[in-house]
Design a protein around this motif. Sequence first.
Motif, PDB file in Angstrom:
ATOM      1  N   VAL A 111      -6.236  -4.062   0.339  1.00  0.00           N
ATOM      2  CA  VAL A 111      -7.227  -3.488   1.184  1.00  0.00           C
ATOM      3  C   VAL A 111      -6.730  -3.948   2.614  1.00  0.00           C
ATOM      4  CG1 VAL A 111      -9.393  -3.171   1.974  1.00  0.00           C
ATOM      5  CG2 VAL A 111      -9.019  -3.599  -0.681  1.00  0.00           C
ATOM      6  N   ARG A 146      -6.324   1.381   1.346  1.00  0.00           N
ATOM      7  CA  ARG A 146      -6.301   0.730  -0.072  1.00  0.00           C
ATOM      8  C   ARG A 146      -5.608   1.480  -0.817  1.00  0.00           C
ATOM      9  NH1 ARG A 146     -12.217  -0.531  -0.034  1.00  0.00           N
ATOM     10  NH2 ARG A 146     -11.860  -1.803  -1.800  1.00  0.00           N
ATOM     11  N   ILE A 199       0.844  -1.190   0.058  1.00  0.00           N
ATOM     12  CA  ILE A 199      -0.190  -0.031   0.150  1.00  0.00           C
ATOM     13  C   ILE A 199       0.756   1.125   0.114  1.00  0.00           C
ATOM     14  CG2 ILE A 199      -1.689   1.387   1.246  1.00  0.00           C
ATOM     15  CD1 ILE A 199      -2.961  -1.065   2.404  1.00  0.00           C
ATOM     16  N   GLU A 246      -5.905  -4.527  -6.002  1.00  0.00           N
ATOM     17  CA  GLU A 246      -5.563  -3.487  -5.215  1.00  0.00           C
ATOM     18  C   GLU A 246      -5.312  -4.245  -3.796  1.00  0.00           C
ATOM     19  OE1 GLU A 246      -8.487  -0.622  -4.448  1.00  0.00           O
ATOM     20  OE2 GLU A 246      -9.848  -1.855  -3.751  1.00  0.00           O
TER      21      GLU A 246
END
Length: 359
Positions: free
Chosen positions: A326, A249, A196, A324
């Motif tokens: 999260v 995220r 991230i 992505e």
Amino acid sequence: MSGGIYYWQLPNRHKAIVKSYVFEKLGIVNPNWKVDNRQQTYKMISPEFYIDNIYKSMEGPKASNYVQLTQDSAVVWLTGFQVRALDAKSLKTISKDFICHTNIDFNDVKYYSSFHLEKRIGTQFPRLTSLSHGLESFSFPKGYGVPMKGNELLYVTTESLNHNLPDANFWIRHEVDIKYSKEPDLKPLMSRTAFIMLPYDKWDPYKEPTDPGTNQCIPVETKNHSYDDGKGNKLSGHWVIPTGKNTYRSSINEQLQLQDSLRLHAAAIHVHPFATQITLYDKTAQKAIFTSKIINHKGKIGLTRIAPFASEEGIWLYKNHDYEIVLDVNNTTATPQDMMGSMFLFFYDKELDAILRKN
């Protein structure tokens, strides 16, 4: 006096570096590693680490060592990793709460050149994987491994941690195990690192509160784990979380570099205390690839367990999908805490498999 004033103004991380250097020069600490390489497990015990303070993630004393698994160029397969904290004198296992990172890096120029994959050189940071607090060991699924020439070098760095004992005054060591196989019929894995990265105000990085709608963060610092998005905006992979529950995220498409569909077989996770779960998410299909549940200590700061991901069958990731990471957190303290959310993802390497089978 000037030296003393300068030292006390240093952050914990730099104080640990100075103390380790002084201990080594005074002969208080032996900087050499103890190494044993039998039964296809490379074992090594670090020099002593002096625990005398609170050392949060990436602050504690650390040591590095080069590893050569064999003396010849025959291919061996990395199959698993483990780190344990030891009492410095008795070498008996102690609490894993004194384990921060154990990073395993490789020389990507030599590694890819030896397999005639020069086009991969420099495309990713050459970190194979990392163990950390809560995930002190993991293995690849049966039948899979990371191949390398046995006489090539790995670079291992292991770092200490102490979240809960401000009056600590003792010495520890780390024992690091690298498991490998000489069996010729394993399937090769390649590593991709994804984490991230959140935007922050480069002109006033520590301004708070941030606007929740912008997904911005307050970085822990702007020198390490700070990145540029290619448009002049700053991103941080190490940020501060406020009290309470939050979700973070960010896209990892550029980190994955998917040129074709790839089959995911394993993942090692790195997060900090107060993370509760982390998910690799397919935005296109609107579903989770996998979710790692995270158990925190009760009554003190620390991670009891981070669930790794491993699958012999594998899960496909597709070039034309968006992905992505999260991360869900719950800071149960009254003060801000630091956070990271990273994954070391291992995919079946079809191209390297063809090269190995041909040879």
